[in-house]
Design an enzyme around this catalytic site. Sequence first.
Site, PDB file in Angstrom:
ATOM      1  N   HIS A 166       0.791  -1.178  -0.039  1.00  0.00           N
ATOM      2  CA  HIS A 166       0.149  -0.144  -0.160  1.00  0.00           C
ATOM      3  C   HIS A 166       0.804   1.253  -0.138  1.00  0.00           C
ATOM      4  O   HIS A 166       0.766   2.335  -1.062  1.00  0.00           O
ATOM      5  CB  HIS A 166      -0.952  -0.217   1.339  1.00  0.00           C
ATOM      6  CG  HIS A 166      -1.731   1.210   1.424  1.00  0.00           C
ATOM      7  ND1 HIS A 166      -3.139   1.140   1.069  1.00  0.00           N
ATOM      8  CD2 HIS A 166      -1.563   2.305   1.997  1.00  0.00           C
ATOM      9  CE1 HIS A 166      -3.607   2.665   1.414  1.00  0.00           C
ATOM     10  NE2 HIS A 166      -2.369   3.287   1.889  1.00  0.00           N
ATOM     11  N   GLU A 167       1.793   1.191   1.052  1.00  0.00           N
ATOM     12  CA  GLU A 167       2.451   2.590   0.968  1.00  0.00           C
ATOM     13  C   GLU A 167       3.491   2.578  -0.188  1.00  0.00           C
ATOM     14  O   GLU A 167       3.525   3.812  -0.496  1.00  0.00           O
ATOM     15  CB  GLU A 167       3.279   2.249   2.229  1.00  0.00           C
ATOM     16  CG  GLU A 167       2.596   2.548   3.617  1.00  0.00           C
ATOM     17  CD  GLU A 167       1.650   3.765   3.694  1.00  0.00           C
ATOM     18  OE1 GLU A 167       2.015   4.828   3.108  1.00  0.00           O
ATOM     19  OE2 GLU A 167       0.785   3.662   4.514  1.00  0.00           O
ATOM     20  N   HIS A 221       2.035   4.779  -2.704  1.00  0.00           N
ATOM     21  CA  HIS A 221       1.946   6.049  -2.577  1.00  0.00           C
ATOM     22  C   HIS A 221       3.224   6.591  -2.957  1.00  0.00           C
ATOM     23  O   HIS A 221       3.394   7.859  -4.035  1.00  0.00           O
ATOM     24  CB  HIS A 221       1.909   6.504  -1.113  1.00  0.00           C
ATOM     25  CG  HIS A 221       0.518   6.463  -0.433  1.00  0.00           C
ATOM     26  ND1 HIS A 221      -0.663   6.957  -1.064  1.00  0.00           N
ATOM     27  CD2 HIS A 221       0.066   5.835   0.470  1.00  0.00           C
ATOM     28  CE1 HIS A 221      -1.719   6.723  -0.244  1.00  0.00           C
ATOM     29  NE2 HIS A 221      -1.379   5.880   0.737  1.00  0.00           N
ATOM     30  N   HIS A 277       2.804   6.925  -6.814  1.00  0.00           N
ATOM     31  CA  HIS A 277       2.062   8.166  -7.252  1.00  0.00           C
ATOM     32  C   HIS A 277       2.894   9.207  -7.137  1.00  0.00           C
ATOM     33  O   HIS A 277       2.783  10.045  -8.231  1.00  0.00           O
ATOM     34  CB  HIS A 277       0.932   8.199  -6.252  1.00  0.00           C
ATOM     35  CG  HIS A 277      -0.202   8.950  -6.723  1.00  0.00           C
ATOM     36  ND1 HIS A 277      -1.459   9.053  -6.013  1.00  0.00           N
ATOM     37  CD2 HIS A 277      -0.301   9.598  -7.671  1.00  0.00           C
ATOM     38  CE1 HIS A 277      -2.457   9.709  -6.749  1.00  0.00           C
ATOM     39  NE2 HIS A 277      -1.636   9.991  -7.834  1.00  0.00           N
ATOM     40  N   GLU A 318      -6.313   7.642  -1.205  1.00  0.00           N
ATOM     41  CA  GLU A 318      -5.942   6.288  -0.754  1.00  0.00           C
ATOM     42  C   GLU A 318      -6.261   5.403  -1.695  1.00  0.00           C
ATOM     43  O   GLU A 318      -5.691   4.028  -1.515  1.00  0.00           O
ATOM     44  CB  GLU A 318      -6.902   6.058   0.764  1.00  0.00           C
ATOM     45  CG  GLU A 318      -6.112   6.831   1.775  1.00  0.00           C
ATOM     46  CD  GLU A 318      -4.779   6.893   2.141  1.00  0.00           C
ATOM     47  OE1 GLU A 318      -4.181   5.610   1.891  1.00  0.00           O
ATOM     48  OE2 GLU A 318      -4.154   7.652   2.842  1.00  0.00           O
ATOM     49  N   TYR A 345     -11.076   6.995   3.541  1.00  0.00           N
ATOM     50  CA  TYR A 345     -10.550   5.323   3.506  1.00  0.00           C
ATOM     51  C   TYR A 345     -11.662   4.521   2.990  1.00  0.00           C
ATOM     52  O   TYR A 345     -11.213   3.646   1.862  1.00  0.00           O
ATOM     53  CB  TYR A 345      -9.961   5.026   4.680  1.00  0.00           C
ATOM     54  CG  TYR A 345      -8.609   5.377   5.075  1.00  0.00           C
ATOM     55  CD1 TYR A 345      -7.327   4.925   4.728  1.00  0.00           C
ATOM     56  CD2 TYR A 345      -8.441   6.510   5.935  1.00  0.00           C
ATOM     57  CE1 TYR A 345      -6.114   5.435   4.836  1.00  0.00           C
ATOM     58  CE2 TYR A 345      -7.047   6.949   6.420  1.00  0.00           C
ATOM     59  CZ  TYR A 345      -6.024   6.637   5.841  1.00  0.00           C
ATOM     60  OH  TYR A 345      -4.856   6.992   6.152  1.00  0.00           O
TER      61      TYR A 345
END
Length: 661
Positions: free
Chosen positions: A456-457, A460, A463, A485, A595
């Site tokens: 998940h992180e 980011h 992105h 998110e 979220y």
Amino acid sequence: AVVSTQSGHYGRGNLSCEDIKNGTDNLMSNIKARYDKIAALQPNELEKCLDFLKETHREFDTMSGFYEFPSQVSPDDKIRDASVEAEKSLSKFTVEMNSRKDVFDVVCSYNDTITPPTAESKRLIARVIRDGKRAGLHLDKEKRDGVKDINTRISELQIQFQKNMNDDKTCLFFSHDELNGVPQEFLKGLDQNEEGKYKVTMQYPLLYPVLKQCSIEATRRKLLITRYSMCKDSNTEILEELVKLRHKKAALLGYDTHADFVLDARMARTKSNVKAFLEDMVAKMKSPLKKEFEGFLKLKEEECEKNKEEYSGVVEPWDIYHFMQITEKQQYSVDNELLKEYFPMKRVTEGLLRIYQDIFNLRFVEIADHECWHEDVKLYSVFDKQNEQFLGQFYMDLHPREGKYGHAAVFGLQPGCELADGSRQPAVCALVCNFTAPTADKPSLLYHSEVETYFHEFGHAMHQICAQTECAYFSGTRVERDFVEAPSQMLENWCWEEESLRLMSGHYKDESPIPDDLMTNLVASKLANVATTTSRQLVFGVFDQDIHTKDSADTAQSFSNAHLKVMGSPAPSGTNFAAQFGHMAGGYDSQYYGYMWSEVYSEDMFQTVFKHAGVLSSEAGMKYRTSILQPGGSTDAIDMLKNMLGREPNSDAFFKAKGLV
């Protein structure tokens, strides 16, 4: 490859307190001079306004993180303190600059007389004007000053809230018997005091394994109550002052509540939309949550009988993680302690990097020699595989240490954007996590939930780096907060697909693959405890909306009420989880619903684009990269979604993923 000299400077390990102080002062002086130039523009010079704005945003966003970021990661407490002071100064300075009516008036004049050369430039001018109005610059002087004073105080309080959390050193000591059920291998990694008791801190890699595995209810109770009481004395007062100030500011700006003010610039638009969304989700979860809790109660009764403990007939908050773990093991035959042996950090990282490179057509190169804030940190450069364009760099700081940011996040350190000469400034970011550290006889082994967090992180980070905007204002993850998110949530699905899981797993001793039956069970266990985990997120969303639709709040009572409404029981008496709920002082105020809201979009994207094409499809990956990541915040999220999906988004895939269809 030659890396721009403007990137990679965040790793400097020799930054002194004086460097931070002087650098911060110089930056503020430079930025003020830039805003003075904009304010001084005459009517015949207005065409310069756009470039001046772009360059001002770029310089401030590039250099401010240089002085603020050490507060989150530096091993030196003096450096952290100096960095916190820099953050306070820069935050106050930002309020000052955002409150300049002279600059706002010039931008409005530009907008009235000149057509910006590109769609993104037009969007920038519109956003700067919108921001000015949201700072009260269109109001009379008394109200403008009132908004400015409130914003200054809010920024001070939010910084102090986070500092109190980072500085917290709360820990507990337990005997071997009090930690019954916790694996011996885990206990070997804990410090012990002179009495031989084991030290358990509130850091995630130590706290949650005990909450999940300890069979002694009194230990779990003590741990959870301590965790829920962290910073209670210092941060409760701060958060409750923040609630009052936010409401007061909203009123000055003509809004009924802080939620109305915030949501006016979000995808959801209104608090009634958010309330309806949350209430619908709570209602849909009631029946499956009741069923899951009935299973937990049965397990609790059996465990109490085995341990000769009194059975209360209630699933307490400190029971939830423990019986979720047992449910996973019994119903799905997923033993998380066994499973983590197949997720050594080195193998997971290699697989993760390979997957992201393949699906997004990127090439990562590790930089062996670089100055850094800690010896464990790694640095990578990112290139477009097709044209070899240098896109940026990311740091990876993955294990806990004292004084470090205690959760998992990606910090944008340098925005990727155009420079004045037309060349590009590459993006720089840092992946900061707190994964299980290696022990004397074992490498770092990750729980599957940690693998999911890692994926998940890292989404980011991609992105931040893959966005290709003109303006620093729209770089990276600077999208609507209730969409931010979604791109990373979508990528969590790779942690539940066999094809991708095979690439990032292998036993730490001999690299043998996860056995087929365990893999099948792991993939099936995605639906394990889904109502409980979803409801926990809903507690936070309901609490957030409750406190931010009032002029003041008793945050402990409000959180307990939200817990009762969603989970069926109040929070533990005498605690206040909200005092260590960093999101409420970290930019998610009145936006935690995002979220869940963005998960609706993430599941729609995954099922529509990747599920059919395959999780390793570079064609699907490039469609995602160009449609969702590349625009940054230069396009409305709803338009990015329609471009990606070829239609309006819907919630069908979301409810299917939750097992509700």
